[in-house]
Write an enzyme that holds these catalytic residues in place. Structure first.
Site, PDB file in Angstrom:
ATOM      1  CE  LYS A 144      -3.658 -11.808   6.764  1.00 10.06           C
ATOM      2  NZ  LYS A 144      -2.655 -11.460   5.762  1.00 10.06           N
TER       3      LYS A 144
ATOM      4  CD  GLU B  35      -2.973  -1.166   0.650  1.00 14.82           C
ATOM      5  OE1 GLU B  35      -3.390  -0.067   0.247  1.00 14.82           O
ATOM      6  OE2 GLU B  35      -3.514  -2.249   0.384  1.00 14.82           O
TER       7      GLU B  35
END
Ligand SMILES: NC(=O)c1ccc[n+]([C@@H]2O[C@H](COP(=O)([O-])OP(=O)(O)OC[C@H]3O[C@@H](n4cnc5c(N)ncnc54)[C@H](OP(=O)(O)O)[C@@H]3O)[C@@H](O)[C@H]2O)c1
Length: 346
Positions: A227, A212
């Site tokens: 996660k 990004e």
């Protein structure tokens, strides 16, 4: 033939990927799985929520999204500016939730998921925020309303980690996991192992769309922490808060560190770990950190944007799964697998 009325909220890379798979695989899904999926509603932030009782035309939706036209250009639709209101008034059978991940308060995805579950819709999602911050609450809500919530794509996209751990390894006890769960950082570390500098590789990754414009969530380890929270809850039944996971990203890893590891026959990887004691089942370690792994460790051989995870089990020893951790069809595949798993149960 089962008829399934699907709503997709969030029609970006992943939402469109799922829609494309539903279109290209429609006949196969009917023949092999006896399920006829009709996409009845779609929402994004610019256009709000559109609905067609007879099913939206997926090729037209994809073309509107590709050319950045409003989804309201689709003919014969009803429209709500607020997707929550549209969702409540139209009631599909299943919600595919694919809005952006927000690790502060999980909005807007968590409100969409709650609303769908409360009105008796099954939910599949690729969005890490709601599962990382409120996984147990949402699973309890699904249970209360006798519907299912599945989230395969939140960890390693469509590469089947959660279903393998929960269903494929049913009856086995998983005592630890170690994984490369972020493709951007693995791409950067792999390129650094070829002799390139962190800043140069990061700029290259941004240019190629692997990182990004603001790479903080990836390079500082926050994405991997999310996660870890999802896996801790799902595989170990432990609800952790983000600050209970020790976190160190890769921004301080230097070319000298990489070369030192190389001279010792090792490779540096950003490793997400969960470890529980055999005696009490309590988690004793939850961390994300760059580690120098010996070449004998399968995770040391995972390069580029590929992800991998090793599950340590009592019956099979180590089980290592590697595959894609991101991408339009790769993430859509995880949602499709969840959709089919649920469709098989009704
Ligand atoms: N991309 C991957 O490879 C990948 C892999 C695994 C998991 N995921 C997860 O999947 C989710 C979607 O990722 P993505 O890559 O598809 O993101 P994306 O391309 O940025 O798409 C996000 C979509 O959500 C829409 N949206 C934003 N706010 C909304 C709101 N309030 N109501 C309804 N829609 C809203 C956006 O609308 P606009 O189109 O109008 O902006 C856009 O269509 C994320 O949670 C991500 O972490 C992605």
């Amino acid at each position: 033939m089962k008829h399934l009325r699907l709503s997709i909220l969030g029609f970006g890379v992943v939402g469109q990927g799922l829609a494309e798979l539903l279109e290209t695989k429609h006949n196969m899904l009917c023949q092999r799985y006896d399920v006829d999926v009709s996409l009845v509603s779609v929402a994004n932030s610019r256009s709000g929520f559109i609905y067609c009782e007879d099913g939206l035309q997926i090729p037209l939706l994809l073309e509107l999204a590709r050319t950045r036209q409003p989804l309201t250009a689709h003919p014969q639709i009803r429209h709500w500016a607020d997707p929550l209101v549209g969702l409540r008034e139209t009631r599909g059978d299943m919600l595919a939730e694919a809005t952006g991940t927000n690790l502060r308060d999980a909005e807007p995805g968590i409100s969409y998921i709650r609303a769908a579950l409360q009105q008796g819709m099954h939910v599949i999602t690729a969005n890490k925020g709601p599962l990382a911050l409120a996984g147990q609450e949402l699973l309890a809500l699904a249970h209360e309303h006798q519907v299912q919530l599945r989230f395969e794509s939140t960890v390693m996209a469509g590469t089947p980690v959660i279903s393998t751990a929960v269903e494929g390894l049913a009856g086995a006890t998983i005592t630890s996991i170690r994984g490369i769960l972020n493709g951007t950082t693995n791409y950067i570390l792999s390129a650094m192992a070829q002799g390139r500098d962190y800043a140069e590789v990061l700029a290259d990754a941004q240019a190629q769309g692997y990182a990004e414009a603001d790479p903080t969530a990836d390079v500082e380890g926050y994405d991997a922490v999310a996660k870890v929270l999802i896996l801790a809850a799902q595989l170990f039944g432990q609800t952790l808060k983000p600050d209970q996971v020790q976190r160190q990203g890769i921004s301080s890893v230097t070319q000298a560190d990489v070369q030192r590891a190389h001279s010792e026959g090792k490779r540096i990887k950003l490793i997400a770990s969960l470890l529980q004691t055999a005696e009490t089942g309590q988690l004793v370690q939850a961390s994300v950190a760059p580690l120098a792994l010996p070449l004998s460790d399968p995770l040391s051989q995972i390069d580029g944007v590929i992800n991998a995870i090793t599950l340590h089990t009592d019956t099979l020893g180590d089980v290592t799964i590697s595959g894609s951790g991101a991408g339009r069809l790769q993430t859509g595949q995880g949602l499709l697998a969840d959709l089919l798993a649920i469709a098989q149960t009704f």
